[in-house]
Design a protein around this motif. Structure first.
Motif, PDB file in Angstrom:
ATOM      1  N   ASP A 434       0.782  -1.096  -0.037  1.00  0.00           N
ATOM      2  CA  ASP A 434       0.054   0.022  -0.041  1.00  0.00           C
ATOM      3  C   ASP A 434       0.885   1.367   0.197  1.00  0.00           C
ATOM      4  N   PRO A 435       0.610   2.247  -0.785  1.00  0.00           N
ATOM      5  CA  PRO A 435       1.695   3.418  -1.006  1.00  0.00           C
ATOM      6  C   PRO A 435       1.714   4.140   0.170  1.00  0.00           C
ATOM      7  N   GLU A 436       0.543   4.275   1.028  1.00  0.00           N
ATOM      8  CA  GLU A 436       0.686   5.159   2.297  1.00  0.00           C
ATOM      9  C   GLU A 436       1.400   4.708   3.177  1.00  0.00           C
ATOM     10  N   GLU A 437       0.813   3.121   3.619  1.00  0.00           N
ATOM     11  CA  GLU A 437       1.534   2.399   4.475  1.00  0.00           C
ATOM     12  C   GLU A 437       2.939   2.280   4.182  1.00  0.00           C
ATOM     13  N   GLY A 438       3.485   1.911   2.966  1.00  0.00           N
ATOM     14  CA  GLY A 438       4.676   1.816   2.637  1.00  0.00           C
ATOM     15  C   GLY A 438       5.367   3.018   2.645  1.00  0.00           C
ATOM     16  N   GLY A 439       5.144   3.934   2.178  1.00  0.00           N
ATOM     17  CA  GLY A 439       5.816   5.259   2.345  1.00  0.00           C
ATOM     18  C   GLY A 439       5.900   5.720   3.584  1.00  0.00           C
ATOM     19  N   ALA A 440       5.196   5.447   4.533  1.00  0.00           N
ATOM     20  CA  ALA A 440       5.187   5.809   5.981  1.00  0.00           C
ATOM     21  C   ALA A 440       6.326   5.122   6.653  1.00  0.00           C
ATOM     22  N   LEU A 441       6.383   3.678   6.438  1.00  0.00           N
ATOM     23  CA  LEU A 441       7.377   2.471   6.844  1.00  0.00           C
ATOM     24  C   LEU A 441       8.839   3.250   6.284  1.00  0.00           C
ATOM     25  N   PHE A 442       9.022   3.394   5.148  1.00  0.00           N
ATOM     26  CA  PHE A 442      10.278   3.851   4.607  1.00  0.00           C
ATOM     27  C   PHE A 442      10.528   5.248   5.085  1.00  0.00           C
ATOM     28  N   GLN A 443       9.864   6.128   5.434  1.00  0.00           N
ATOM     29  CA  GLN A 443      10.117   7.421   5.672  1.00  0.00           C
ATOM     30  C   GLN A 443      10.788   7.293   7.097  1.00  0.00           C
ATOM     31  N   SER A 444      10.101   6.268   8.187  1.00  0.00           N
ATOM     32  CA  SER A 444      10.467   6.030   9.497  1.00  0.00           C
ATOM     33  C   SER A 444      11.965   5.338   9.373  1.00  0.00           C
ATOM     34  N   PHE A 445      11.981   4.533   8.775  1.00  0.00           N
ATOM     35  CA  PHE A 445      13.253   3.775   8.325  1.00  0.00           C
ATOM     36  C   PHE A 445      14.556   4.867   7.858  1.00  0.00           C
ATOM     37  N   ILE A 446      14.074   5.795   7.038  1.00  0.00           N
ATOM     38  CA  ILE A 446      15.187   6.753   6.472  1.00  0.00           C
ATOM     39  C   ILE A 446      15.609   7.751   7.696  1.00  0.00           C
ATOM     40  N   GLU A 447      14.425   8.384   8.388  1.00  0.00           N
ATOM     41  CA  GLU A 447      14.630   8.932   9.619  1.00  0.00           C
ATOM     42  C   GLU A 447      15.735   8.270  10.543  1.00  0.00           C
ATOM     43  N   ARG A 448      15.473   7.047  10.763  1.00  0.00           N
ATOM     44  CA  ARG A 448      16.222   6.229  11.829  1.00  0.00           C
ATOM     45  C   ARG A 448      17.943   6.379  11.374  1.00  0.00           C
ATOM     46  N   MET A 449      18.037   6.182  10.049  1.00  0.00           N
ATOM     47  CA  MET A 449      19.194   6.134   9.299  1.00  0.00           C
ATOM     48  C   MET A 449      20.069   7.751   9.425  1.00  0.00           C
ATOM     49  N   LEU A 450      19.214   8.819   9.222  1.00  0.00           N
ATOM     50  CA  LEU A 450      19.792   9.956   9.330  1.00  0.00           C
ATOM     51  C   LEU A 450      20.139  10.250  10.715  1.00  0.00           C
ATOM     52  N   GLU A 451      19.609   9.827  11.767  1.00  0.00           N
ATOM     53  CA  GLU A 451      20.080  10.111  12.992  1.00  0.00           C
ATOM     54  C   GLU A 451      21.520   9.367  13.212  1.00  0.00           C
ATOM     55  N   GLN A 452      21.825   8.564  12.512  1.00  0.00           N
ATOM     56  CA  GLN A 452      23.007   7.966  12.686  1.00  0.00           C
ATOM     57  C   GLN A 452      24.418   8.244  11.655  1.00  0.00           C
ATOM     58  N   ASP A 453      23.871   9.658  11.095  1.00  0.00           N
ATOM     59  CA  ASP A 453      24.856  10.284  10.119  1.00  0.00           C
ATOM     60  C   ASP A 453      25.326   9.402   9.135  1.00  0.00           C
ATOM     61  N   CYS A 454      24.165   8.574   8.557  1.00  0.00           N
ATOM     62  CA  CYS A 454      24.360   7.791   7.271  1.00  0.00           C
ATOM     63  C   CYS A 454      23.801   8.618   6.093  1.00  0.00           C
ATOM     64  N   LYS A 455      24.736   8.291   4.921  1.00  0.00           N
ATOM     65  CA  LYS A 455      24.118   8.893   3.687  1.00  0.00           C
ATOM     66  C   LYS A 455      23.091   7.991   3.184  1.00  0.00           C
ATOM     67  N   VAL A 456      21.794   8.654   2.672  1.00  0.00           N
ATOM     68  CA  VAL A 456      20.956   7.606   2.161  1.00  0.00           C
ATOM     69  C   VAL A 456      20.690   8.316   0.876  1.00  0.00           C
ATOM     70  N   ILE A 457      20.433   7.146  -0.081  1.00  0.00           N
ATOM     71  CA  ILE A 457      19.868   7.675  -1.747  1.00  0.00           C
ATOM     72  C   ILE A 457      18.870   6.761  -1.868  1.00  0.00           C
ATOM     73  N   VAL A 458      17.714   7.409  -2.155  1.00  0.00           N
ATOM     74  CA  VAL A 458      16.535   6.754  -2.523  1.00  0.00           C
ATOM     75  C   VAL A 458      15.900   6.937  -3.942  1.00  0.00           C
ATOM     76  N   THR A 459      15.411   6.216  -4.637  1.00  0.00           N
ATOM     77  CA  THR A 459      14.505   6.289  -5.770  1.00  0.00           C
ATOM     78  C   THR A 459      13.102   5.878  -5.375  1.00  0.00           C
ATOM     79  N   THR A 460      12.099   6.485  -5.962  1.00  0.00           N
ATOM     80  CA  THR A 460      10.852   6.328  -5.657  1.00  0.00           C
ATOM     81  C   THR A 460       9.918   7.141  -6.493  1.00  0.00           C
ATOM     82  N   HIS A 461       8.733   6.650  -6.619  1.00  0.00           N
ATOM     83  CA  HIS A 461       7.603   7.565  -7.414  1.00  0.00           C
ATOM     84  C   HIS A 461       6.618   8.291  -6.270  1.00  0.00           C
TER      85      HIS A 461
END
Length: 803
Positions: A434-461
């Motif tokens: 589901d776009p909304e649920e999937g988007g929320a999950l990945f947003q939460s994951f990305i936020e966790r990575m950003l807190e740890q000083d990671c570089k994140v590159i994402v492709t999405t629609h």
């Protein structure tokens, strides 16, 4: 460097890079080292590996070829030599000799260039030349892998006897063969070997007529092979000599094997270090093949790739022989500042999003393994502590995992394993659920990575992730450009602007039913439809702005070119003006010199006749001297201006440099730079100007004015000193120097009222004679110029008759 999943090296294309490098290695051991190669996250190790490759790249450009050649695999031979009294086969020594030779030459090559290649010098310190072993093998084994006749005195003696006995045997067999042939007893064959002994073929019905020992019978039974009785002893002796030869060969090989055994550890160490150097060479060769460079190791979490080409696409192109069949690869320009930890790349399918993301990942893997990368050398890559990649294609029937389940598993394992400072790559985030649920999950994951000083590159629609990237202080949007005129991707990356999927535009181009399109827009919703329209409009305006910028840049470059062209023309006119003035001043100086001589002559006559007033003479001399000084000063100024113009350097001027104004000839010291403005101290004045209006020039050197070019002071002239000889020799001088000497000599001769003089210039090619005579013919005080008769020097002497 932590990696997850293990398959990512293959997914990003690193395994293809490894395979390409393997093809460039010279030994089995090098292949083993390359196959075990993994990227490192240790900054010192990365710096060492890239420095080694950089040095090897320079060596590959050296006009002297690097002596590293094929290194044979000899570990089995070394194992076989371990036991006391063991013997390794003759071919082994050829391989060991090759390793000894390569070791010595490689170490010598690098040692001679130790200042240029310090890191490779450290590696080569592990190479141990074994000159004694190399010499020992060379003295006993040929390059073709045969034991030399002089490998030992005993072997030489045995082989001499053996060869003589074989020669005797051939003579005996040939005589027996001739006799049998004469008697019609032989078959069509010649003498041959059976059971290691030389025999002759005899027809079966005559076998009892030839004395000897039958060694074999042909398959048809019609021919028997007989060793003649007179050859029996010879064959026996040959067999005996061959046995002695074999015993001596084995003794020599055991002796050599013993020598190898003593150096076994050194040989093994040499093959290891040669393999290490070979791996570095393979990395450098592949870097060169990819037209790559060593990037800058970014000190902070900053990423900048400039004109970067995907290495796999470039390899694919290189495998296509015809250049016209190769695909055009669009280079990637992508930058993430230190505080930009997440890049959200959006845009249509097949627009290059995944390739851009993979390119960054692969370049990082290559650099952290010691490879150069196909990108501008000013590109900067940070050293990542780990690499975690989700390509969304790990569904498994065996483990009952759907695509989305496998992505959740990847997310779970990454959270367990990752370290701060990692690079995280996510392709098509939130797809498969589901776009909304999937988007929320990945947003939460990305936020966790950003807190740890990671570089994140994402492709999405997904629009929600575009909004996240727009609003989050550590994230930024990016997109792959799409040509709206042709509705086709340009594969160019743009930072700061989200991309549209262009679903409706592409559907319309594909002539999908208009009613279906209208209904789809309604179903999409007015707000989202409006947002997509805004993105499309923004991209259109962005493309128009880019086109205007390109046009402006082109016009600016053209204007700059025209400005430089006119500047060059002005400088050329200034040069011509100075040349004309210089010529006029030189002519004036020549006239003044001539006038000065005349004045001297007149003064001399007046003095002799006591008809002149001394004060009047002094005044005349003073005026003439002043005119000459003025002309000399002007000539000197012209020379100095020419010299300054020639001394302009390409370096940008800095405080303390000697500079010149581009729009004039004023020079001085640059004392202050403030932004685009500058202050120059010139002649006691502080002059303000634009910094770009200045060029650096070398400090003008103070030159001593030679006596020959200084003004002639009438009261102390050379014209009044000494006697004048009846001839002058200028043979062997340059034309300019010779003419100078002749001018002064004629001046003195005229002053002394001489009627005739000789100039000795030599014959040569006649050029000097022609120049001197041409000059003399221009002087009013020369009555006649002629070549001397043969008895007085002929073409080598010119006679000058003075008025």
């Amino acid at each position: 460097m932590k990696i997850y999943p293990d398959s990512l090296l293959d997914k990003l294309g690193f395994e293809q890079i490894r395979i390409a490098a393997l093809k460039l290695t010279q030994s089995v051991r090098s292949e083993e080292l390359l196959e075990s190669l993994r990227p490192t996250s240790d900054p010192k190790r990365v710096e060492l590996l890239t420095s080694q490759t950089a040095e090897m790249l320079q060596i590959l450009e050296d006009p002297d070829p690097f002596p590293l050649g094929e290194v044979p695999e000899i570990r089995d031979y070394l194992s076989a030599s371990k036991a006391e009294g063991s013997l390794i086969p003759l071919p082994a020594f050829v391989d060991i000799l090759k390793i000894c030779s390569v070791t010595r030459r490689v170490k010598s090559f690098i040692r001679q260039r130790s200042d240029e290649y310090p890191e490779l010098t450290k590696v080569s310190e592990g190479l141990i030349p074994m000159k004694d072993l190399e010499k020992s093998i060379k003295e006993k084994v040929t390059d073709h892998g045969e034991l030399r006749d002089d490998a030992s005195p005993e072997l030489q003696s045995i082989r001499r006897k053996l060869n003589k006995r074989k020669s005797d045997l051939r003579g005996t067999i040939n005589r027996a063969m001739s006799k049998a042939a004469k008697d019609g007893m032989t078959s069509d064959e010649g003498a041959t070997i059976r059971n290691g002994r030389m025999v002759i073929p005899i027809q079966a019905e005559f076998k009892r007529k030839v004395q000897g020992f039958v060694h074999d019978v042909s398959s048809s039974g019609q021919t028997v092979y007989i060793e003649p009785v007179e050859a029996l002893n010879m064959n026996n002796e040959i067999r005996q000599f061959e046995a002695e030869e074999q015993r001596e060969i084995e003794r020599i090989l055991r002796e050599l094997t013993n020598h190898v055994r003593k150096n076994r550890d050194y040989i093994d160490q040499n093959t290891l270090f040669l393999a290490k150097i070979d791996v570095i060479a393979a990395k450098a060769k592949l870097t060169k093949k990819l037209e790559g460079q060593i990037p800058i190791l970014a000190q902070k979490n900053y990423l900048s790739v400039k004109e970067a080409y995907n290495p796999i696409l470039r390899l694919k192109n290189l495998n296509i022989r015809k250049k016209e069949d190769r695909e055009t690869i669009i280079p990637l320009f992508l930058k993430m500042e230190e505080d930009e930890r997440c890049l959200m790349i959006t845009g249509p399918n097949a627009g290059g999003k995944s390739v851009a993301m993979k390119t960054v990942g692969l370049l990082s893997l290559m650099m952290q393994s010691g490879f150069g990368v196909p990108a501008d050398p000013t590109s900067e890559l940070p050293i990542f502590s780990g690499l975690f990649v989700d390509m969304g294609d790990d569904q498994s029937i065996e483990d009952d995992l759907s695509t989305f389940s496998s992505r959740l598993q990847w997310m779970r394992e990454t959270i367990k394993k990752f370290e701060a400072g990692s690079l995280v790559l996510i392709d098509e985030a939130a797809a498969g659920t589901d776009p909304e649920e999937g988007g929320a999950l990945f947003q939460s994951f990305i936020e966790r990575m950003l807190e740890q000083d990671c570089k994140v590159i994402v492709t999405t629609h997904h629009g929600s992730l575009k909004v996240f990237a727009h609003e989050h202080p550590m994230a930024v949007n990016g997109s792959m450009e799409f040509d709206q005129a042709t509705l086709s991707p340009t594969y160019k990356f743009k930072k700061g602007i989200p991309g549209s999927s262009y679903a409706f535009e592409i559907a319309q181009r594909m002539q999908l039913d208009e009613d279906v399109l209208k209904r789809a827009r309604v179903l999409l919703g007015e707000a989202k439809n409006k947002m997509e329209s805004l993105i499309t409009e923004l991209e259109t305006k962005s493309q128009q702005a880019a086109e205007l910028k390109d046009k402006y840049t082109s016009l600016q470059a053209k204007a700059e070119s025209e400005r430089k062209k006119f500047e060059n023309k002005i400088q050329a006119i200034e040069k011509d003006k100075e040349k004309i003035r210089e010529k006029a001043l030189k002519e004036a100086k020549s006239i003044m010199d001539s006038a000065n001589q005349r004045v001297e002559q007149a003064v001399q006559r007046i003095v002799e006749q006591n008809k002149a007033d001394k004060d009047e003479i002094k005044e005349i001399r003073k005026e003439v001297d002043q005119e000459k000084k003025d002309i000399d000063r002007s000539l000197k100024e012209i020379e100095e201006k020419k010299e300054e113009r020639e001394q302009v350097t390409d370096d940008p001027p800095k405080t303390g440099d000697h500079v010149r104004f581009k729009d004039g000839h004023t020079t001085g010291e640059l004392v202050e730079i403030t932004g685009k403005n500058a202050v120059v101290q010139a002649g006691g004045l502080r002059l303000k100007t634009k910094y770009k209006n200045l060029v650096k020039v070398e400090q003008p050197k103070k030159k001593k004015i030679s006596k020959a070019r200084s003004s002639v002071i009438v009261g102390d002239s050379d014209l009044t000193k000494g006697l004048v000889k009846p001839s002058i020799e200028v043979r062997g001088m340059r034309t300019e120097d010779a003419l100078h000497e002749v001018t002064q000599y004629i001046d003195r001769a005229v002053f002394r009222n001489m009627n005739q003089v000789e100039i000795i210039h030599g014959k040569g090619d006649g050029i000097l004679r022609s120049q001197i005579q041409s000059y003399l013919n221009t002087r009013n005080d020369v009555k006649r110029v002629e070549t001397a008769p043969i008895e007085r020097g002929g073409a080598g002497v010119t006679i000058v008759e003075l008025k």
